[in-house]
Design a protein around this motif. Structure first.
Motif, PDB file in Angstrom:
ATOM      1  N   ASN A   1      -1.642 -26.989  44.739  1.00 52.31           N
ATOM      2  CA  ASN A   1      -0.306 -26.390  44.780  1.00 52.31           C
ATOM      3  C   ASN A   1       0.793 -27.325  44.308  1.00 52.31           C
ATOM      4  O   ASN A   1       0.774 -27.783  43.182  1.00 52.31           O
ATOM      5  CB  ASN A   1      -0.025 -25.816  46.170  1.00 52.31           C
ATOM      6  CG  ASN A   1      -0.973 -24.677  46.499  1.00 52.31           C
ATOM      7  OD1 ASN A   1      -1.445 -23.984  45.607  1.00 52.31           O
ATOM      8  ND2 ASN A   1      -1.275 -24.498  47.764  1.00 52.31           N
ATOM      9  N   GLU A   2       1.760 -27.641  45.171  1.00 50.56           N
ATOM     10  CA  GLU A   2       2.933 -28.412  44.767  1.00 50.56           C
ATOM     11  C   GLU A   2       2.626 -29.872  44.462  1.00 50.56           C
ATOM     12  O   GLU A   2       3.475 -30.590  43.929  1.00 50.56           O
ATOM     13  CB  GLU A   2       4.029 -28.332  45.850  1.00 50.56           C
ATOM     14  CG  GLU A   2       4.777 -27.021  45.912  1.00 50.56           C
ATOM     15  CD  GLU A   2       3.988 -25.916  46.619  1.00 50.56           C
ATOM     16  OE1 GLU A   2       3.168 -26.233  47.499  1.00 50.56           O
ATOM     17  OE2 GLU A   2       4.185 -24.747  46.266  1.00 50.56           O
ATOM     18  N   GLU A   3       1.451 -30.359  44.794  1.00 49.41           N
ATOM     19  CA  GLU A   3       1.087 -31.742  44.493  1.00 49.41           C
ATOM     20  C   GLU A   3       0.873 -31.935  42.990  1.00 49.41           C
ATOM     21  O   GLU A   3       0.935 -33.062  42.499  1.00 49.41           O
ATOM     22  CB  GLU A   3      -0.198 -32.126  45.235  1.00 49.41           C
ATOM     23  CG  GLU A   3      -0.063 -32.138  46.743  1.00 49.41           C
ATOM     24  CD  GLU A   3      -1.398 -32.376  47.435  1.00 49.41           C
ATOM     25  OE1 GLU A   3      -2.414 -32.614  46.758  1.00 49.41           O
ATOM     26  OE2 GLU A   3      -1.409 -32.331  48.670  1.00 49.41           O
TER      27      GLU A   3
ATOM     28  N   CYS B   1      -6.575 -26.598  35.711  1.00 48.38           N
ATOM     29  CA  CYS B   1      -6.326 -26.117  37.066  1.00 48.38           C
ATOM     30  C   CYS B   1      -6.928 -24.721  37.205  1.00 48.38           C
ATOM     31  O   CYS B   1      -7.049 -23.988  36.225  1.00 48.38           O
ATOM     32  CB  CYS B   1      -4.833 -26.065  37.372  1.00 48.38           C
ATOM     33  SG  CYS B   1      -4.072 -27.691  37.397  1.00 48.38           S
TER      34      CYS B   1
ATOM     35  N   ASP C   1      -4.378 -20.359  45.915  1.00 54.30           N
ATOM     36  CA  ASP C   1      -3.949 -21.740  45.684  1.00 54.30           C
ATOM     37  C   ASP C   1      -4.216 -22.143  44.242  1.00 54.30           C
ATOM     38  O   ASP C   1      -5.149 -21.655  43.599  1.00 54.30           O
ATOM     39  CB  ASP C   1      -4.719 -22.697  46.606  1.00 54.30           C
ATOM     40  CG  ASP C   1      -4.478 -22.383  48.073  1.00 54.30           C
ATOM     41  OD1 ASP C   1      -3.305 -22.315  48.465  1.00 54.30           O
ATOM     42  OD2 ASP C   1      -5.467 -22.217  48.815  1.00 54.30           O
TER      43      ASP C   1
ATOM     44  N   ARG D   1       1.942 -32.212  39.441  1.00 51.53           N
ATOM     45  CA  ARG D   1       3.243 -32.494  38.839  1.00 51.53           C
ATOM     46  C   ARG D   1       3.166 -32.638  37.318  1.00 51.53           C
ATOM     47  O   ARG D   1       4.082 -33.168  36.695  1.00 51.53           O
ATOM     48  CB  ARG D   1       3.821 -33.773  39.438  1.00 51.53           C
ATOM     49  CG  ARG D   1       3.991 -33.720  40.944  1.00 51.53           C
ATOM     50  CD  ARG D   1       5.280 -34.380  41.365  1.00 51.53           C
ATOM     51  NE  ARG D   1       5.472 -34.345  42.800  1.00 51.53           N
ATOM     52  CZ  ARG D   1       6.060 -33.372  43.449  1.00 51.53           C
ATOM     53  NH1 ARG D   1       6.505 -32.317  42.804  1.00 51.53           N
ATOM     54  NH2 ARG D   1       6.218 -33.427  44.756  1.00 51.53           N
TER      55      ARG D   1
ATOM     56  N   ASN E   1       0.869 -17.978  43.481  1.00 53.82           N
ATOM     57  CA  ASN E   1       1.584 -17.450  44.648  1.00 53.82           C
ATOM     58  C   ASN E   1       1.601 -15.927  44.632  1.00 53.82           C
ATOM     59  O   ASN E   1       1.506 -15.289  45.689  1.00 53.82           O
ATOM     60  CB  ASN E   1       3.011 -17.997  44.702  1.00 53.82           C
ATOM     61  CG  ASN E   1       3.046 -19.462  45.107  1.00 53.82           C
ATOM     62  OD1 ASN E   1       2.085 -19.987  45.670  1.00 53.82           O
ATOM     63  ND2 ASN E   1       4.147 -20.136  44.816  1.00 53.82           N
TER      64      ASN E   1
ATOM     65  N   GLN F   1       1.912 -22.092  39.213  1.00 51.80           N
ATOM     66  CA  GLN F   1       2.103 -21.988  40.664  1.00 51.80           C
ATOM     67  C   GLN F   1       2.649 -20.608  41.034  1.00 51.80           C
ATOM     68  O   GLN F   1       2.249 -20.029  42.033  1.00 51.80           O
ATOM     69  CB  GLN F   1       3.057 -23.101  41.145  1.00 51.80           C
ATOM     70  CG  GLN F   1       3.229 -23.163  42.651  1.00 51.80           C
ATOM     71  CD  GLN F   1       1.920 -23.454  43.368  1.00 51.80           C
ATOM     72  OE1 GLN F   1       1.225 -24.389  43.038  1.00 51.80           O
ATOM     73  NE2 GLN F   1       1.576 -22.634  44.346  1.00 51.80           N
ATOM     74  N   LYS F   2       3.550 -20.082  40.209  1.00 49.32           N
ATOM     75  CA  LYS F   2       4.102 -18.739  40.458  1.00 49.32           C
ATOM     76  C   LYS F   2       2.997 -17.678  40.380  1.00 49.32           C
ATOM     77  O   LYS F   2       2.944 -16.766  41.202  1.00 49.32           O
ATOM     78  CB  LYS F   2       5.210 -18.413  39.450  1.00 49.32           C
ATOM     79  CG  LYS F   2       6.503 -19.142  39.713  1.00 49.32           C
ATOM     80  CD  LYS F   2       7.541 -18.829  38.651  1.00 49.32           C
ATOM     81  CE  LYS F   2       8.778 -19.685  38.831  1.00 49.32           C
ATOM     82  NZ  LYS F   2       9.722 -19.524  37.714  1.00 49.32           N
TER      83      LYS F   2
ATOM     84  N   ALA G   1       3.164 -26.254  34.995  1.00 50.63           N
ATOM     85  CA  ALA G   1       2.615 -26.206  36.349  1.00 50.63           C
ATOM     86  C   ALA G   1       3.407 -25.234  37.221  1.00 50.63           C
ATOM     87  O   ALA G   1       2.830 -24.570  38.091  1.00 50.63           O
ATOM     88  CB  ALA G   1       2.624 -27.606  36.965  1.00 50.63           C
ATOM     89  N   LYS G   2       4.724 -25.112  36.964  1.00 54.06           N
ATOM     90  CA  LYS G   2       5.550 -24.193  37.759  1.00 54.06           C
ATOM     91  C   LYS G   2       5.161 -22.740  37.511  1.00 54.06           C
ATOM     92  O   LYS G   2       5.073 -21.949  38.456  1.00 54.06           O
ATOM     93  CB  LYS G   2       7.032 -24.415  37.449  1.00 54.06           C
ATOM     94  CG  LYS G   2       7.556 -25.720  38.000  1.00 54.06           C
ATOM     95  CD  LYS G   2       9.021 -25.908  37.728  1.00 54.06           C
ATOM     96  CE  LYS G   2       9.492 -27.234  38.297  1.00 54.06           C
ATOM     97  NZ  LYS G   2      10.873 -27.525  37.950  1.00 54.06           N
TER      98      LYS G   2
END
Length: 164
Positions: free
Chosen positions: A3-5, A52, A39, A7, A34, A30-31, A26-27
């Motif tokens: 997740n947020e790790e 990923c 994850d 970068r 989510n 992540q969206k 990555a953002k």
């Protein structure tokens, strides 16, 4: 990393079903993760760009632990059991030691048979060698000699392994 790790600027994203969604930030990845209530997990950090995957991380960790536990259950640890005898051992005691060794070999363990010499007995090491050879012949239906008798200081040792 999950997740947020994560970068990295750009990543290659793989969906839940294994299909590739392409290279994106990555953002954005992540969206997407989510929105699916899953994850984002970095599975190949050394690749360029890093790979990923969208997955249920808790379920993934549980499956890994389950496989590891199953692998541990199926493996057998071979122990080395030791049987000590002296060159002047009596016949009945010798038979008792053979029975112990047979029990260990049946359980799948290796057996180290040691003849202990005291004082001047070490001068007659041939007696110990013949005693170990007799021992090996007595347990030959369940075990094979892995290492031949060898004199080390005041002890002579031989290793027996269970037959396959």
């Amino acid at each position: 990393m999950i997740n947020e790790e994560i970068r990295d600027k750009e990543i290659r994203l793989i969906d839940v079903d294994g299909s590739q969604l392409g290279i994106m930030s990555a953002k954005e990845a992540q969206k997407i993760a989510n929105s699916k209530n899953l994850d984002l997990v970095k599975i190949a950090p050394q690749a360029t760009p890093p790979v990923c995957r969208i997955m249920d991380y808790g379920k993934y960790k549980f499956e890994l632990a389950k496989k590891e536990k199953e692998a541990r259950k199926n493996q057998h640890v071979v122990n080395i059991k030791e049987v000590r005898i002296s060159p002047s051992i009596d016949e009945h005691d010798f038979n008792t030691k053979i029975n112990h060794a047979l029990k260990f070999l049946k359980a799948g363990d290796k057996v180290k048979v040691t003849v202990r010499f005291r004082g001047r007995e070490v001068n007659h090491s041939s007696l110990g060698e013949s005693l170990l050879q007799r021992f090996a012949d007595s347990v030959s239906e369940l075990g094979v000699v892995e290492k031949k008798p060898k004199l080390e200081g005041k002890n002579m040792a031989m290793f027996l392994a269970p037959k396959q």
